[in-house]
Design a protein around this motif. Structure first.
Motif, PDB file in Angstrom:
ATOM      1  N   PHE A 107       0.854  -1.187   0.000  1.00  0.00           N
ATOM      2  CA  PHE A 107       0.000   0.000   0.000  1.00  0.00           C
ATOM      3  C   PHE A 107       0.884   1.228   0.000  1.00  0.00           C
ATOM      4  O   PHE A 107       1.643   1.463   0.932  1.00  0.00           O
ATOM      5  N   GLY A 108       0.781   2.026  -1.078  1.00  0.00           N
ATOM      6  CA  GLY A 108       1.613   3.214  -1.202  1.00  0.00           C
ATOM      7  C   GLY A 108       1.060   4.401  -0.447  1.00  0.00           C
ATOM      8  O   GLY A 108      -0.058   4.369   0.096  1.00  0.00           O
ATOM      9  N   GLU A 109       1.825   5.476  -0.436  1.00  0.00           N
ATOM     10  CA  GLU A 109       1.456   6.673   0.322  1.00  0.00           C
ATOM     11  C   GLU A 109       0.142   7.276  -0.168  1.00  0.00           C
ATOM     12  O   GLU A 109      -0.702   7.685   0.625  1.00  0.00           O
ATOM     13  N   GLY A 110      -0.031   7.333  -1.472  1.00  0.00           N
ATOM     14  CA  GLY A 110      -1.247   7.919  -2.012  1.00  0.00           C
ATOM     15  C   GLY A 110      -2.487   7.145  -1.630  1.00  0.00           C
ATOM     16  O   GLY A 110      -3.506   7.727  -1.217  1.00  0.00           O
ATOM     17  N   THR A 111      -2.409   5.820  -1.757  1.00  0.00           N
ATOM     18  CA  THR A 111      -3.549   4.973  -1.388  1.00  0.00           C
ATOM     19  C   THR A 111      -3.866   5.122   0.089  1.00  0.00           C
ATOM     20  O   THR A 111      -5.042   5.220   0.483  1.00  0.00           O
ATOM     21  N   MET A 112      -2.844   5.163   0.934  1.00  0.00           N
ATOM     22  CA  MET A 112      -3.064   5.308   2.364  1.00  0.00           C
ATOM     23  C   MET A 112      -3.700   6.661   2.687  1.00  0.00           C
ATOM     24  O   MET A 112      -4.597   6.741   3.535  1.00  0.00           O
ATOM     25  N   LYS A 113      -3.256   7.709   2.017  1.00  0.00           N
ATOM     26  CA  LYS A 113      -3.865   9.023   2.244  1.00  0.00           C
ATOM     27  C   LYS A 113      -5.344   9.010   1.870  1.00  0.00           C
ATOM     28  O   LYS A 113      -6.192   9.580   2.583  1.00  0.00           O
ATOM     29  N   ILE A 114      -5.667   8.364   0.762  1.00  0.00           N
ATOM     30  CA  ILE A 114      -7.065   8.276   0.330  1.00  0.00           C
ATOM     31  C   ILE A 114      -7.885   7.468   1.330  1.00  0.00           C
ATOM     32  O   ILE A 114      -9.001   7.874   1.709  1.00  0.00           O
ATOM     33  N   MET A 115      -7.358   6.346   1.793  1.00  0.00           N
ATOM     34  CA  MET A 115      -8.111   5.506   2.730  1.00  0.00           C
ATOM     35  C   MET A 115      -8.289   6.200   4.068  1.00  0.00           C
ATOM     36  O   MET A 115      -9.362   6.120   4.691  1.00  0.00           O
ATOM     37  N   GLU A 116      -7.270   6.902   4.528  1.00  0.00           N
ATOM     38  CA  GLU A 116      -7.375   7.637   5.800  1.00  0.00           C
ATOM     39  C   GLU A 116      -8.370   8.790   5.676  1.00  0.00           C
ATOM     40  O   GLU A 116      -9.181   9.026   6.588  1.00  0.00           O
ATOM     41  N   ALA A 117      -8.320   9.491   4.553  1.00  0.00           N
ATOM     42  CA  ALA A 117      -9.251  10.602   4.341  1.00  0.00           C
ATOM     43  C   ALA A 117     -10.684  10.095   4.240  1.00  0.00           C
ATOM     44  O   ALA A 117     -11.617  10.715   4.776  1.00  0.00           O
ATOM     45  N   SER A 118     -10.871   8.971   3.582  1.00  0.00           N
ATOM     46  CA  SER A 118     -12.208   8.382   3.467  1.00  0.00           C
ATOM     47  C   SER A 118     -12.768   8.051   4.842  1.00  0.00           C
ATOM     48  O   SER A 118     -13.927   8.363   5.149  1.00  0.00           O
ATOM     49  N   ALA A 119     -11.930   7.417   5.661  1.00  0.00           N
ATOM     50  CA  ALA A 119     -12.381   7.050   7.005  1.00  0.00           C
ATOM     51  C   ALA A 119     -12.748   8.283   7.825  1.00  0.00           C
ATOM     52  O   ALA A 119     -13.744   8.284   8.560  1.00  0.00           O
ATOM     53  N   SER A 120     -11.974   9.348   7.686  1.00  0.00           N
ATOM     54  CA  SER A 120     -12.249  10.557   8.478  1.00  0.00           C
ATOM     55  C   SER A 120     -13.560  11.212   8.051  1.00  0.00           C
ATOM     56  O   SER A 120     -14.170  11.941   8.828  1.00  0.00           O
ATOM     57  N   LEU A 121     -14.007  10.928   6.819  1.00  0.00           N
ATOM     58  CA  LEU A 121     -15.280  11.463   6.329  1.00  0.00           C
ATOM     59  C   LEU A 121     -16.432  10.482   6.509  1.00  0.00           C
ATOM     60  O   LEU A 121     -17.545  10.719   6.045  1.00  0.00           O
ATOM     61  N   GLY A 122     -16.163   9.371   7.187  1.00  0.00           N
ATOM     62  CA  GLY A 122     -17.206   8.372   7.423  1.00  0.00           C
ATOM     63  C   GLY A 122     -17.483   7.484   6.227  1.00  0.00           C
ATOM     64  O   GLY A 122     -18.535   6.837   6.154  1.00  0.00           O
ATOM     65  N   LEU A 123     -16.546   7.428   5.281  1.00  0.00           N
ATOM     66  CA  LEU A 123     -16.690   6.605   4.079  1.00  0.00           C
ATOM     67  C   LEU A 123     -15.589   5.553   4.077  1.00  0.00           C
ATOM     68  O   LEU A 123     -14.738   5.491   3.187  1.00  0.00           O
ATOM     69  N   THR A 124     -15.586   4.707   5.088  1.00  0.00           N
ATOM     70  CA  THR A 124     -14.469   3.799   5.325  1.00  0.00           C
ATOM     71  C   THR A 124     -14.257   2.831   4.165  1.00  0.00           C
ATOM     72  O   THR A 124     -15.186   2.122   3.751  1.00  0.00           O
ATOM     73  N   MET A 125     -13.041   2.808   3.641  1.00  0.00           N
ATOM     74  CA  MET A 125     -12.657   1.871   2.582  1.00  0.00           C
ATOM     75  C   MET A 125     -12.087   0.601   3.195  1.00  0.00           C
ATOM     76  O   MET A 125     -11.320   0.651   4.154  1.00  0.00           O
ATOM     77  N   GLU A 126     -12.462  -0.527   2.601  1.00  0.00           N
ATOM     78  CA  GLU A 126     -11.833  -1.790   2.962  1.00  0.00           C
ATOM     79  C   GLU A 126     -10.685  -2.051   1.999  1.00  0.00           C
ATOM     80  O   GLU A 126     -10.590  -1.427   0.943  1.00  0.00           O
TER      81      GLU A 126
END
Length: 404
Positions: A107-126
């Motif tokens: 998992f690269g930096e960009g993907t992790m940033k997207i997944m973390e941002a999604s979770a913070s907005l209540g749109l949790t990615m699996e």
């Protein structure tokens, strides 16, 4: 013993050929395209402009060579309602392909940033389940071009097993029609791409796995009605500028957010995003928005047609709004957010169960079957490969039972 012809070498064709060959059946698989190394598969794209750009490949192994290696169960409940229980076949395929999420190292930096941002907005990615061998995968961003390390499963693996068990594979040979004198399957006619010579292959059973564009054309050559209700799983990639993120080198679509029957979101790079922003590939962060579009298209004698409906436009707008919010939260500059044009990657529906084929995937012509995305009852709005594999396994068992 029945002589069986399989038309097409993608997920459906390779699977059914493998399963039948392992059971000792006489199988000939015929493929329109040629054999290419996996890393050269990008040379075999032959996209269509059908109202949206439809991405597809023509080569031995088909589109499996250029997938992102995603392995999600799609339309399982819809098939169940139609009398098709795929639960056992899904388990078989998932075990064979060792389906599962990649380790954190992939998992690269960009993907992790997207997944973390999604979770913070209540749109949790699996984490996206994949059929990628992490021991062989060195993230390079080239999944959609053809894996240079063969770390990703493709139907070439099943084709090799089919050959090992006696299947005969013929490439560079487009099937021009199904021969059905007196309403009985006799075989197929092919046109050799290299010398232009027509040839007949005789068979008692024909299984079409040539995709939702070619399959209905072949069904019509047998006098059947097919080609309506085309869907393409319309998608766009929304992206913005985040300097130096190097997202383009990461494993594509390593995360998944699903809003059931509305859209999915997944980290995704597209080179189409660089031009509007006048930046290089290393500065782009992106998210794919994919919708289960309405089955409003068709394949007929005059061509292929698919326009987005008002419902499609509404779903896409909803998904793009969510993607834009996530990218902004992840650090992309909001005034750089742009979207690619709408494209389609998963055509299907043109020989749907209950309309063109029955629950055994058989047409009204005995021993003429279909095992590709044509038989889907609706757009999955997510990668269909795993479901096609399961359907093909189930069909192979049925064909074997008919010959015992």
């Amino acid at each position: 013993m029945n002589n069986i012809i399989v038309v097409g070498s993608g997920a459906g064709g390779a699977t059914v050929a493998r399963e039948l060959a392992i059971q000792g059946m006489d199988v000939t698989l015929i493929e329109k395209g040629s054999s290419v190394p996996s890393e050269k598969a990008f040379q075999c794209y032959d996209n269509l402009d059908v109202g949206v750009e439809l991405l597809k490949t023509t080569c031995l192994g088909g589109t499996t060579l250029v997938t992102a290696g995603n392995a999600v169960r799609t339309c399982q409940q819809e098939f169940q309602k139609l009398g098709i229980d795929l639960s056992g076949e899904f388990e078989e395929v998932e075990a064979e392909l060792k389906v599962g999420p990649l380790p954190d190292t992939h998992f690269g930096e960009g993907t992790m940033k997207i997944m973390e941002a999604s979770a913070s907005l209540g749109l949790t990615m699996e984490k996206m389940p994949k059929f990628i061998n992490p021991a062989e995968c060195v993230p390079c961003g080239k999944c959609a071009f053809g894996c240079p390390r063969n770390a990703k499963w493709s139907s070439l693996e099943y084709l090799a097993e089919a050959e090992k068990h006696g299947a005969h594979i013929v490439d560079n040979s487009p099937v021009t029609r199904i021969m059905t004198p007196a309403g009985q399957v006799k075989g197929v006619e092919i046109l050799n791409s290299e010398n232009g010579v027509k040839k007949e292959y005789i068979a008692d059973t024909v299984i079409l796995c040539s995709g939702a564009i070619e399959t209905p054309r072949l069904l019509r050559s047998a006098g059947l009605t097919a080609g309506e209700r085309l869907f393409v799983d319309t998608f766009v990639t929304v992206g913005g500028v985040l300097p130096g993120i190097n997202f383009y080198k990461e494993v594509s679509m390593n995360g998944l957010y699903k809003k059931e029957k509305r859209f999915i979101l997944s980290p995704h790079y597209s080179s189409l995003l660089t031009s509007p922003n006048q930046v290089t590939e290393k500065d782009i962060l992106g998210i794919m928005v994919k919708i289960p579009d309405e089955s409003s298209g068709r394949v007929d004698a005059s061509g292929v047609f698919k326009q987005s409906t008002s419902q499609d436009v509404g779903l896409m707008a909803e998904g793009c709004t969510a993607a834009g919010a996530i990218l902004t939260e992840a650090g992309a500059s909001p005034d750089t957010l742009v979207s690619t044009p709408a494209r389609g990657a998963h055509p299907g529906g043109t020989a749907a169960v209950g309309e063109v084929v029955d629950k055994n995937l058989e047409t009204e012509i005995e021993n003429l079957f279909v095992a590709d995305a044509s038989v889907f009852p609706r757009a999955p709005g997510a990668p269909p490969v795993l479901t096609i594999l399961a359907l093909a396994k189930r069909l192979a068992k049925h064909v074997v039972s008919l010959n015992q």
